[in-house]
Design an enzyme around this catalytic site. Structure first.
Site, mmCIF file in Angstrom:
data_model
loop_
_atom_site.group_PDB
_atom_site.id
_atom_site.type_symbol
_atom_site.label_atom_id
_atom_site.label_comp_id
_atom_site.label_asym_id
_atom_site.label_seq_id
_atom_site.Cartn_x
_atom_site.Cartn_y
_atom_site.Cartn_z
ATOM 1 N N SER A 160 1.058 -1.231 0.069
ATOM 2 C CA SER A 160 -0.145 -0.096 0.096
ATOM 3 C C SER A 160 0.906 1.396 -0.008
ATOM 4 C CB SER A 160 -1.168 0.041 1.133
ATOM 5 O OG SER A 160 -2.183 0.925 1.067
ATOM 6 N N ASP A 328 -8.717 -6.820 -4.607
ATOM 7 C CA ASP A 328 -8.427 -5.594 -4.242
ATOM 8 C C ASP A 328 -9.110 -4.290 -5.102
ATOM 9 O OD1 ASP A 328 -7.430 -2.945 -3.531
ATOM 10 O OD2 ASP A 328 -5.419 -3.626 -3.241
ATOM 11 N N HIS A 358 -8.066 -5.282 -0.273
ATOM 12 C CA HIS A 358 -6.858 -4.752 -0.171
ATOM 13 C C HIS A 358 -6.219 -5.028 0.910
ATOM 14 C CE1 HIS A 358 -3.862 -1.480 -0.772
ATOM 15 N NE2 HIS A 358 -3.926 -1.026 0.269
#
Length: 378
Positions: A160, A328, A358
């Site tokens: 991320s 995701d 995610h």
């Protein structure tokens, strides 16, 4: 609350061994910022695991995600780490062999200089804290690496925001990164990702307690931060998971149709879940840091000032591992394929199969264990 100035001990110098997983502080001096101006007397909070070897060739950098801390693994502390399954003695990233470092991003609230830190006059920066970018953070982190005696990272890997920081490291400091793993992240924040982020930032700024960012001597904007977390958390989880776990089930003891007035009705379980996530984050994170780091992620674009994506990546020297979470809906797998295709050489995308969405980069990262051992840590 009354603000007090924090003093920081100096960073230990190589080859001093320190306790694993214990927060430390490194003053790195004044930092010139990408958008102009200078941030004075910057301090970075960081944790380490393992020991740096004699030629400093075993150092691994793990940047954290948006609201993550530097506490990647439990180490000598009593607190579990957020990648405990991946990092530790005998694990994929074996801290008996590798020296692992995690640094709190510039602007954060887990040890590094941020909006809640003291300015040169001893007052909280608050609304006067400057806009910082991920590139600024890389420049700051490079100074800490110098202090620790690390000229080149064996590996930089993250998920991320941590993945965006890992990629920026490989592009900004190509001679200092031998291997780079970009997990559930992209080459640049897309219009949709910026839109989700803007809604979160607006939720905080519209809280009356935010006071333009100068709330440290009053009430913190917990309602706005909690709402920002609710918005974000929906994007971190998949529709399928929310439906499977909660669907339309009422929260026990509450009736969503149990009152004539909307404000008095009961909640669905999914509403209670989001309320819990919002309250939990508001209890551990600073709202200004959430704004600063979110806007830094909004600015993420490795092509800025560097031409096309292929041109921007042409100078990288690192061996890459690109991974995505198949469910995701914030960082779509297609965006990872675009990144892999633009990198020099042949680069495949490794898919983490996880229904969660995610957040699979946290919960199911061990699916990458075999490829990480084979390609990076064998």
């Amino acid at each position: 609350m009354k603000y007090s100035v924090t003093t920081y001990p100096p960073a230990p110098q190589h080859p001093v061994r320190v306790l694993d997983g214990v927060l430390r502080y490194a003053p790195i001096g004044d930092l010139k910022l990408e958008t102009g101006g200078v941030l004075p007397d910057v301090v970075l909070g960081y944790e380490t695991w393992g020991e740096l070897n004699s030629d400093a060739s075993n150092a691994v950098l793990i940047p954290h995600a948006l609201t993550g801390s530097t506490h990647v693994a439990q180490g000598s502390s009593d607190e579990p780490g957020w990648w405990d399954g991946l990092v530790g003695p005998g694990k994929t990233i074996d801290t008996d062999r590798f020296f692992v470092v995690s640094i709190n991003m510039l602007g954060g609230c887990y040890g590094s200089t941020g909006p809640g830190s003291a300015d040169p006059d001893g007052l909280p920066w608050g609304s006067r804290f400057p806009f910082v970018t991920i590139r600024d953070s890389v420049h700051a982190e490079a100074r800490l690496a110098d202090q620790l005696g690390i000229r080149r990272w064996h590996t930089v890997l993250g998920g991320s925001l941590g993945g965006a920081r890992a990629l920026e490291w490989a592009v900004t400091e190509p001679e200092r990164v031998a291997r780079c793993a970009v997990i559930a992240a992209t080459a640049a924040s897309t219009g949709e990702q910026i839109a989700f982020a803007q809604a979160q930032v607006a939720a905080i700024r519209l809280d009356p307690d935010y006071n333009g960012g100068d709330y440290y001597n009053g009430r913190a904007p917990v309602a706005g931060l909690g709402l920002a977390r609710r918005i974000a958390h929906i994007t971190y989880r998949s529709e399928a998971e929310l439906q499977y776990r909660f669907g339309r089930t009422p929260q026990p003891g509450e009736d969503p149709l149990g009152a004539a007035l909307p404000a008095e009705r009961g909640r669905y379980q999914v509403e209670s879940y989001l309320d819990h996530q919002g309250t939990k984050l508001a209890g551990r994170f600073d709202a200004n840091s959430y704004v600063i780091l979110t806007e830094a992620l909004m600015s993420h674009d490795v092509t800025r000032g560097r031409g096309s994506l292929s041109e921007a990546l042409a100078a990288v020297r690192a061996q890459f591992l690109v991974a995505a979470v198949d469910s995701d809906r914030l960082y779509f797998p297609e965006q990872s394929y675009e990144l892999a295709a633009a990198l020099p050489g042949e680069n495949r995308v490794h898919l983490i199969s996880a229904p969660i969405g995610h957040d699979g980069f946290l919960t199911d990262v061990l699916q990458l264990g075999d490829v990480l051992r084979k390609d990076f840590f064998g």
